[in-house]
Scaffold this motif. Structure first.
Motif, PDB file in Angstrom:
ATOM      1  N   ALA A   1       0.682  -1.272  -0.050  1.00 57.81           N
ATOM      2  CA  ALA A   1       0.024   0.018  -0.019  1.00 57.81           C
ATOM      3  C   ALA A   1       1.035   1.203   0.045  1.00 57.81           C
ATOM      4  N   PHE A   2       1.989   1.055   0.743  1.00 55.93           N
ATOM      5  CA  PHE A   2       2.922   2.253   0.599  1.00 55.93           C
ATOM      6  C   PHE A   2       3.552   2.562  -0.543  1.00 55.93           C
ATOM      7  N   VAL A   3       3.887   1.465  -1.305  1.00 56.91           N
ATOM      8  CA  VAL A   3       4.360   1.658  -2.706  1.00 56.91           C
ATOM      9  C   VAL A   3       3.462   2.171  -3.567  1.00 56.91           C
ATOM     10  N   LEU A   4       2.304   1.450  -3.490  1.00 52.34           N
ATOM     11  CA  LEU A   4       1.329   1.968  -4.424  1.00 52.34           C
ATOM     12  C   LEU A   4       0.795   3.458  -4.112  1.00 52.34           C
ATOM     13  N   GLY A   5       0.989   4.119  -2.960  1.00 49.10           N
ATOM     14  CA  GLY A   5       0.582   5.316  -2.583  1.00 49.10           C
ATOM     15  C   GLY A   5       1.781   6.484  -3.182  1.00 49.10           C
ATOM     16  N   THR A   6       2.835   5.907  -2.973  1.00 47.04           N
ATOM     17  CA  THR A   6       4.019   6.589  -3.483  1.00 47.04           C
ATOM     18  C   THR A   6       3.858   6.715  -4.952  1.00 47.04           C
ATOM     19  N   ILE A   7       3.679   5.733  -5.727  1.00 43.91           N
ATOM     20  CA  ILE A   7       3.448   5.961  -7.224  1.00 43.91           C
ATOM     21  C   ILE A   7       2.333   6.726  -7.393  1.00 43.91           C
ATOM     22  N   LEU A   8       1.365   6.711  -6.800  1.00 48.59           N
ATOM     23  CA  LEU A   8       0.049   7.519  -7.176  1.00 48.59           C
ATOM     24  C   LEU A   8       0.098   9.022  -6.810  1.00 48.59           C
ATOM     25  N   PHE A   9       0.368   9.062  -5.514  1.00 48.27           N
ATOM     26  CA  PHE A   9       0.477  10.307  -4.635  1.00 48.27           C
ATOM     27  C   PHE A   9       1.714  11.313  -5.278  1.00 48.27           C
ATOM     28  N   SER A  10       2.784  10.848  -4.922  1.00 45.17           N
ATOM     29  CA  SER A  10       3.983  11.497  -5.111  1.00 45.17           C
ATOM     30  C   SER A  10       4.218  11.379  -6.798  1.00 45.17           C
ATOM     31  N   GLY A  11       4.025  10.274  -7.292  1.00 45.71           N
ATOM     32  CA  GLY A  11       4.267  10.163  -8.984  1.00 45.71           C
ATOM     33  C   GLY A  11       3.373  11.208  -9.652  1.00 45.71           C
ATOM     34  N   SER A  12       2.199  11.409  -9.121  1.00 46.50           N
ATOM     35  CA  SER A  12       0.919  12.229  -9.920  1.00 46.50           C
ATOM     36  C   SER A  12       1.607  13.802  -9.426  1.00 46.50           C
ATOM     37  N   LEU A  13       2.030  13.929  -8.213  1.00 49.49           N
ATOM     38  CA  LEU A  13       2.444  15.238  -7.913  1.00 49.49           C
ATOM     39  C   LEU A  13       3.894  15.798  -8.723  1.00 49.49           C
ATOM     40  N   TYR A  14       4.772  14.858  -8.740  1.00 45.88           N
ATOM     41  CA  TYR A  14       5.961  15.041  -9.537  1.00 45.88           C
ATOM     42  C   TYR A  14       5.455  15.377 -11.178  1.00 45.88           C
ATOM     43  N   VAL A  15       4.653  14.435 -11.823  1.00 45.80           N
ATOM     44  CA  VAL A  15       4.435  14.535 -12.992  1.00 45.80           C
ATOM     45  C   VAL A  15       3.622  15.960 -13.199  1.00 45.80           C
ATOM     46  N   LEU A  16       2.645  16.109 -12.524  1.00 45.56           N
ATOM     47  CA  LEU A  16       1.797  17.493 -12.337  1.00 45.56           C
ATOM     48  C   LEU A  16       2.698  18.764 -12.450  1.00 45.56           C
ATOM     49  N   SER A  17       3.615  18.900 -11.313  1.00 46.02           N
ATOM     50  CA  SER A  17       4.785  19.839 -11.296  1.00 46.02           C
ATOM     51  C   SER A  17       5.401  20.252 -12.769  1.00 46.02           C
ATOM     52  N   ILE A  18       5.999  19.016 -13.106  1.00 38.99           N
ATOM     53  CA  ILE A  18       6.848  18.968 -14.492  1.00 38.99           C
ATOM     54  C   ILE A  18       6.109  19.629 -15.630  1.00 38.99           C
ATOM     55  N   THR A  19       4.640  18.969 -15.877  1.00 36.18           N
ATOM     56  CA  THR A  19       4.143  19.301 -16.992  1.00 36.18           C
ATOM     57  C   THR A  19       3.143  20.243 -16.852  1.00 36.18           C
ATOM     58  N   GLU A  20       2.466  20.545 -15.491  1.00 35.93           N
ATOM     59  CA  GLU A  20       1.304  21.671 -15.500  1.00 35.93           C
ATOM     60  C   GLU A  20       0.230  21.085 -15.944  1.00 35.93           C
ATOM     61  N   ILE A  21       0.141  19.766 -16.053  1.00 33.44           N
ATOM     62  CA  ILE A  21      -1.471  19.240 -16.517  1.00 33.44           C
ATOM     63  C   ILE A  21      -2.144  18.935 -15.357  1.00 33.44           C
ATOM     64  N   SER A  22      -3.210  19.893 -15.103  1.00 33.85           N
ATOM     65  CA  SER A  22      -3.660  20.016 -13.841  1.00 33.85           C
ATOM     66  C   SER A  22      -4.616  18.775 -13.557  1.00 33.85           C
ATOM     67  N   TRP A  23      -5.190  18.155 -14.463  1.00 37.11           N
ATOM     68  CA  TRP A  23      -6.341  16.786 -14.134  1.00 37.11           C
ATOM     69  C   TRP A  23      -5.289  15.627 -13.463  1.00 37.11           C
ATOM     70  N   LEU A  24      -3.953  15.739 -13.537  1.00 43.27           N
ATOM     71  CA  LEU A  24      -3.293  14.964 -12.862  1.00 43.27           C
ATOM     72  C   LEU A  24      -3.268  14.817 -11.636  1.00 43.27           C
ATOM     73  N   GLY A  25      -4.028  16.034 -10.760  1.00 40.54           N
ATOM     74  CA  GLY A  25      -4.217  16.409  -9.352  1.00 40.54           C
ATOM     75  C   GLY A  25      -5.428  15.213  -8.942  1.00 40.54           C
ATOM     76  N   ALA A  26      -6.218  14.930  -9.929  1.00 39.67           N
ATOM     77  CA  ALA A  26      -7.187  13.928  -9.509  1.00 39.67           C
ATOM     78  C   ALA A  26      -6.899  12.529  -9.116  1.00 39.67           C
ATOM     79  N   ILE A  27      -5.525  12.175  -9.506  1.00 40.40           N
ATOM     80  CA  ILE A  27      -5.004  10.892  -9.091  1.00 40.40           C
ATOM     81  C   ILE A  27      -4.532  10.955  -7.721  1.00 40.40           C
ATOM     82  N   THR A  28      -3.887  12.166  -7.243  1.00 41.53           N
ATOM     83  CA  THR A  28      -3.223  11.995  -5.963  1.00 41.53           C
ATOM     84  C   THR A  28      -3.997  11.653  -4.901  1.00 41.53           C
TER      85      THR A  28
END
Length: 124
Positions: free
Chosen positions: A74-101
């Motif tokens: 669950a920690f691995v999945l959370g890291t991928i979904l939460f942190s991963g979505s924030l990393y990609v959101l920050s770099i791409t500025e694609i706002s809908w990625l925040g829905a994954i967080t």
């Protein structure tokens, strides 16, 4: 076995958190807004790397490897979904990625609940 695997996974995740954080601080040109979002991802990434280490350290002690392993996953999945979505959101500025967080947040909550229930169910 669970102990070594989750300690190694936690250490690898912590390593990646530091590397990703350094990359964000020194290699990316993010606006203040997106840098703060990126930093949140790094903070949660590191915190849940520590969670994986805790799973590993308690593996032999609590005697419930299945529940503990589920907490680690669950920690691995959370890291991928939460942190991963924030990393990609920050770099791409694609706002809908925040829905994954929030899905990652639910995975983090599940991990902590499983870790706590493993402790309560322990006979040691």
């Amino acid at each position: 076995m669970i102990t070594r695997v989750w300690i190694a996974a936690g250490a690898a995740s912590a390593f990646l958190s530091v590397a990703i954080g350094a990359f964000g601080a020194h290699g990316l040109q993010l606006s203040e807004h997106y840098a703060a979002i990126y930093d949140t991802g790094v903070q949660y990434h590191m915190l849940h790397a520590v969670g994986m280490l805790i799973v590993g350290l308690l593996g032999d002690r609590l005697g419930n490897p299945r529940r503990l392993s589920r907490a680690g996953w669950a920690f691995v999945l959370g890291t991928i979904l939460f942190s991963g979505s924030l990393y990609v959101l920050s770099i791409t500025e694609i706002s809908w990625l925040g829905a994954i967080t929030p899905l990652g947040g639910l995975a983090f909550l599940t991990g902590w609940a499983l870790l706590g229930s493993a402790a309560l169910a322990s006979r040691t």
